[in-house]
Design a protein around this motif. Structure first.
Motif, PDB file in Angstrom:
ATOM      1  N   VAL A 211       0.840  -1.198   0.000  1.00  0.00           N
ATOM      2  CA  VAL A 211       0.000   0.000   0.000  1.00  0.00           C
ATOM      3  C   VAL A 211       0.872   1.244   0.000  1.00  0.00           C
ATOM      4  O   VAL A 211       1.808   1.355   0.812  1.00  0.00           O
ATOM      5  CB  VAL A 211      -0.918   0.018   1.249  1.00  0.00           C
ATOM      6  CG1 VAL A 211      -1.775   1.284   1.263  1.00  0.00           C
ATOM      7  CG2 VAL A 211      -1.806  -1.221   1.281  1.00  0.00           C
ATOM      8  N   LYS A 212       0.602   2.156  -0.897  1.00  0.00           N
ATOM      9  CA  LYS A 212       1.318   3.427  -0.894  1.00  0.00           C
ATOM     10  C   LYS A 212       0.881   4.239   0.318  1.00  0.00           C
ATOM     11  O   LYS A 212      -0.305   4.302   0.650  1.00  0.00           O
ATOM     12  CB  LYS A 212       1.037   4.208  -2.179  1.00  0.00           C
ATOM     13  CG  LYS A 212       1.675   3.584  -3.412  1.00  0.00           C
ATOM     14  CD  LYS A 212       1.517   4.469  -4.626  1.00  0.00           C
ATOM     15  CE  LYS A 212       2.214   3.858  -5.843  1.00  0.00           C
ATOM     16  NZ  LYS A 212       2.115   4.709  -7.032  1.00  0.00           N
ATOM     17  N   ALA A 213       1.851   4.860   0.981  1.00  0.00           N
ATOM     18  CA  ALA A 213       1.559   5.617   2.194  1.00  0.00           C
ATOM     19  C   ALA A 213       0.641   6.807   1.925  1.00  0.00           C
ATOM     20  O   ALA A 213      -0.043   7.287   2.830  1.00  0.00           O
ATOM     21  CB  ALA A 213       2.856   6.092   2.849  1.00  0.00           C
ATOM     22  N   VAL A 214       0.603   7.283   0.678  1.00  0.00           N
ATOM     23  CA  VAL A 214      -0.239   8.438   0.340  1.00  0.00           C
ATOM     24  C   VAL A 214      -1.679   8.035   0.032  1.00  0.00           C
ATOM     25  O   VAL A 214      -2.493   8.871  -0.362  1.00  0.00           O
ATOM     26  CB  VAL A 214       0.338   9.212  -0.866  1.00  0.00           C
ATOM     27  CG1 VAL A 214       1.660   9.843  -0.510  1.00  0.00           C
ATOM     28  CG2 VAL A 214       0.472   8.305  -2.086  1.00  0.00           C
ATOM     29  N   THR A 215      -2.003   6.759   0.229  1.00  0.00           N
ATOM     30  CA  THR A 215      -3.380   6.300   0.001  1.00  0.00           C
ATOM     31  C   THR A 215      -4.348   7.061   0.904  1.00  0.00           C
ATOM     32  O   THR A 215      -4.174   7.071   2.132  1.00  0.00           O
ATOM     33  CB  THR A 215      -3.516   4.795   0.287  1.00  0.00           C
ATOM     34  OG1 THR A 215      -2.607   4.072  -0.541  1.00  0.00           O
ATOM     35  CG2 THR A 215      -4.936   4.308   0.036  1.00  0.00           C
ATOM     36  N   GLY A 237      -0.541   6.741   5.603  1.00  0.00           N
ATOM     37  CA  GLY A 237       0.810   6.988   6.099  1.00  0.00           C
ATOM     38  C   GLY A 237       0.813   7.873   7.332  1.00  0.00           C
ATOM     39  O   GLY A 237       1.609   7.676   8.263  1.00  0.00           O
ATOM     40  N   GLY A 238      -0.087   8.849   7.362  1.00  0.00           N
ATOM     41  CA  GLY A 238      -0.198   9.738   8.521  1.00  0.00           C
ATOM     42  C   GLY A 238      -0.624   8.992   9.764  1.00  0.00           C
ATOM     43  O   GLY A 238      -0.098   9.225  10.872  1.00  0.00           O
ATOM     44  N   LEU A 264       7.994  -0.786   4.068  1.00  0.00           N
ATOM     45  CA  LEU A 264       8.792  -1.350   2.982  1.00  0.00           C
ATOM     46  C   LEU A 264       9.769  -0.336   2.409  1.00  0.00           C
ATOM     47  O   LEU A 264      10.839  -0.679   1.931  1.00  0.00           O
ATOM     48  CB  LEU A 264       7.882  -1.861   1.853  1.00  0.00           C
ATOM     49  CG  LEU A 264       6.992  -3.068   2.161  1.00  0.00           C
ATOM     50  CD1 LEU A 264       6.178  -3.425   0.921  1.00  0.00           C
ATOM     51  CD2 LEU A 264       7.818  -4.252   2.610  1.00  0.00           C
ATOM     52  N   ASN A 265       9.364   0.933   2.446  1.00  0.00           N
ATOM     53  CA  ASN A 265      10.216   1.975   1.884  1.00  0.00           C
ATOM     54  C   ASN A 265       9.961   3.281   2.633  1.00  0.00           C
ATOM     55  O   ASN A 265       8.812   3.678   2.820  1.00  0.00           O
ATOM     56  CB  ASN A 265       9.917   2.149   0.398  1.00  0.00           C
ATOM     57  CG  ASN A 265      10.961   3.014  -0.301  1.00  0.00           C
ATOM     58  OD1 ASN A 265      11.229   4.140   0.125  1.00  0.00           O
ATOM     59  ND2 ASN A 265      11.550   2.505  -1.361  1.00  0.00           N
ATOM     60  N   ALA A 266      11.034   3.907   3.079  1.00  0.00           N
ATOM     61  CA  ALA A 266      10.948   5.212   3.745  1.00  0.00           C
ATOM     62  C   ALA A 266      12.270   5.924   3.536  1.00  0.00           C
ATOM     63  O   ALA A 266      13.322   5.282   3.443  1.00  0.00           O
ATOM     64  CB  ALA A 266      10.661   5.047   5.239  1.00  0.00           C
ATOM     65  N   ASP A 267      12.216   7.241   3.420  1.00  0.00           N
ATOM     66  CA  ASP A 267      13.469   7.979   3.326  1.00  0.00           C
ATOM     67  C   ASP A 267      13.584   8.873   4.552  1.00  0.00           C
ATOM     68  O   ASP A 267      12.905   8.657   5.556  1.00  0.00           O
ATOM     69  CB  ASP A 267      13.545   8.773   2.010  1.00  0.00           C
ATOM     70  CG  ASP A 267      12.408   9.777   1.868  1.00  0.00           C
ATOM     71  OD1 ASP A 267      12.061  10.086   0.721  1.00  0.00           O
ATOM     72  OD2 ASP A 267      11.864  10.255   2.894  1.00  0.00           O
ATOM     73  N   ASN A 268      14.458   9.872   4.480  1.00  0.00           N
ATOM     74  CA  ASN A 268      14.696  10.689   5.664  1.00  0.00           C
ATOM     75  C   ASN A 268      13.603  11.714   5.911  1.00  0.00           C
ATOM     76  O   ASN A 268      13.689  12.505   6.847  1.00  0.00           O
ATOM     77  CB  ASN A 268      16.053  11.409   5.539  1.00  0.00           C
ATOM     78  CG  ASN A 268      16.135  12.286   4.308  1.00  0.00           C
ATOM     79  OD1 ASN A 268      15.858  11.840   3.193  1.00  0.00           O
ATOM     80  ND2 ASN A 268      16.515  13.537   4.488  1.00  0.00           N
ATOM     81  N   ARG A 269      12.541  11.680   5.101  1.00  0.00           N
ATOM     82  CA  ARG A 269      11.474  12.652   5.286  1.00  0.00           C
ATOM     83  C   ARG A 269      10.083  12.041   5.435  1.00  0.00           C
ATOM     84  O   ARG A 269       9.207  12.651   6.032  1.00  0.00           O
ATOM     85  CB  ARG A 269      11.457  13.640   4.103  1.00  0.00           C
ATOM     86  CG  ARG A 269      12.648  14.560   4.093  1.00  0.00           C
ATOM     87  CD  ARG A 269      12.615  15.537   2.943  1.00  0.00           C
ATOM     88  NE  ARG A 269      12.907  14.903   1.663  1.00  0.00           N
ATOM     89  CZ  ARG A 269      14.114  14.572   1.263  1.00  0.00           C
ATOM     90  NH1 ARG A 269      15.133  14.775   2.039  1.00  0.00           N
ATOM     91  NH2 ARG A 269      14.314  14.020   0.100  1.00  0.00           N
ATOM     92  N   ALA A 270       9.862  10.854   4.902  1.00  0.00           N
ATOM     93  CA  ALA A 270       8.502  10.313   4.925  1.00  0.00           C
ATOM     94  C   ALA A 270       8.478   8.807   4.713  1.00  0.00           C
ATOM     95  O   ALA A 270       9.421   8.221   4.181  1.00  0.00           O
ATOM     96  CB  ALA A 270       7.654  10.992   3.834  1.00  0.00           C
ATOM     97  N   ILE A 271       7.363   8.191   5.153  1.00  0.00           N
ATOM     98  CA  ILE A 271       7.095   6.796   4.820  1.00  0.00           C
ATOM     99  C   ILE A 271       6.607   6.772   3.382  1.00  0.00           C
ATOM    100  O   ILE A 271       5.815   7.632   2.972  1.00  0.00           O
ATOM    101  CB  ILE A 271       5.998   6.205   5.743  1.00  0.00           C
ATOM    102  CG1 ILE A 271       6.429   6.262   7.204  1.00  0.00           C
ATOM    103  CG2 ILE A 271       5.687   4.762   5.358  1.00  0.00           C
ATOM    104  CD1 ILE A 271       5.324   5.869   8.178  1.00  0.00           C
ATOM    105  N   ARG A 272       7.065   5.813   2.580  1.00  0.00           N
ATOM    106  CA  ARG A 272       6.673   5.749   1.174  1.00  0.00           C
ATOM    107  C   ARG A 272       5.758   4.564   0.868  1.00  0.00           C
ATOM    108  O   ARG A 272       4.761   4.703   0.172  1.00  0.00           O
ATOM    109  CB  ARG A 272       7.927   5.654   0.291  1.00  0.00           C
ATOM    110  CG  ARG A 272       8.895   6.813   0.459  1.00  0.00           C
ATOM    111  CD  ARG A 272       8.328   8.098  -0.059  1.00  0.00           C
ATOM    112  NE  ARG A 272       9.278   9.200   0.082  1.00  0.00           N
ATOM    113  CZ  ARG A 272       9.032  10.431  -0.330  1.00  0.00           C
ATOM    114  NH1 ARG A 272       7.885  10.709  -0.899  1.00  0.00           N
ATOM    115  NH2 ARG A 272       9.922  11.385  -0.147  1.00  0.00           N
TER     116      ARG A 272
END
Length: 281
Positions: A211-215, A237-238, A264-272
């Motif tokens: 699932v994309k975090a922006v869902t 994601g929120g 599964l994927n996150a960078d230094n600013r957000a969960i992806r």
């Protein structure tokens, strides 16, 4: 008005002094560098995206490979003795471009297979008669403790894009790509292997979904028959981030209601990207 002008002029001079000191080579620590960049951002000299990249670049110097590597359990590794009917299905299904190849045992990584090397052979009908051992490229091995800024430099100098991560016993513990490192600096890099933007939720198993975090919350609720509050957060994601209480890293997980969420994927600013499965506990 003159007071404002004087105050702004003073701030500008202070910022320029800091930048001049920084460029002059005087000793600086990371907090001072970030202070300069943040001041530049507030003054409009550096935009938000550039500030994020600067912060990501500084963060990379403090990070180790183990923090961003793809764990071995999630890696697709190919047996050097496998036949095309055995190794082609996982290669095609994953749509990745590079695969570790092992010899006598799964701990014996002997090289890297590039999917593109199979195309010409397949076109010429020579795939069946060509052993994988004749196709593999040398594998780069790196320790889990290697710093990301050093790894990025090594990737650039050697012109390689993937490294096998090994633990203290020399056994494969995962893999890392140049894309994984760059994503820590500039955020997630979309490529042709990411599932289409029109899809927010993709089934990955009988009881697993990616699932994309922006869902949007309403779309997630409709798909999973949940009742998450749409007033407090706009995206799933929120909600997940609020339950962690901090920005999680890859492989961190949390239970929310009857569902289990794994990053599964996150960078230094957000969960992806999230993996969602039903929590049986």
């Amino acid at each position: 008005m003159s007071d404002d002008h004087s105050r702004n002029g003073s701030q500008g001079k202070s910022l320029l002094d800091k930048i001049a000191n920084f460029l002059s080579g005087e000793p600086q620590n990371q907090s001072e560098v970030l202070e300069i960049l943040t001041s530049a951002h507030r003054s409009g000299l550096v935009d938000s995206e550039a500030l994020g990249i600067f912060q990501g670049a500084l963060q990379v110097s403090d990070m180790q490979v183990r923090e961003i590597m793809i764990p071995r359990a999630q890696c697709i590794i190919i047996n050097a003795g496998a036949k095309p009917e055995e190794y082609l299905p996982p290669i095609i299904e994953s749509a990745h471009s590079r695969f570790p190849v092992y010899g006598d045992s799964s701990d014996d990584i002997i090289g890297i297979l590039l999917a593109k090397d199979l195309l010409d052979l397949a076109y010429k009908g020579k795939l069946e008669k060509t052993p994988l051992k004749d196709l593999i490229r040398p594998a780069t091995l790196v320790p889990e403790s290697k710093r990301l800024n050093v790894l990025l430099k090594d990737f650039r100098q050697s012109r390689t894009h993937m490294a096998i991560v090994v633990n203290e016993y020399g056994k494969m513990s995962g893999l890392v790509t140049i894309e994984d490192v760059l994503e820590q600096i500039v955020g997630e890099i979309d490529d042709e292997h990411d599932f289409d933007d029109e899809y927010m939720i993709k089934q990955a198993g009988s009881n697993e979904f990616v699932v994309k975090a922006v869902t949007p919350i309403d779309e997630f609720n409709e798909h999973f028959s949940t009742a998450f509050n749409e007033d407090e957060y706009d995206t799933i994601g929120g909600i997940v981030l609020s339950h962690f209480g901090h920005l999680p890293k890859r492989e961190e997980s949390v239970n929310i209601g009857k569902y289990h969420f794994t990053v599964l994927n996150a960078d230094n600013r957000a969960i992806r990207l999230l993996k969602v499965s039903q929590n049986h506990h």
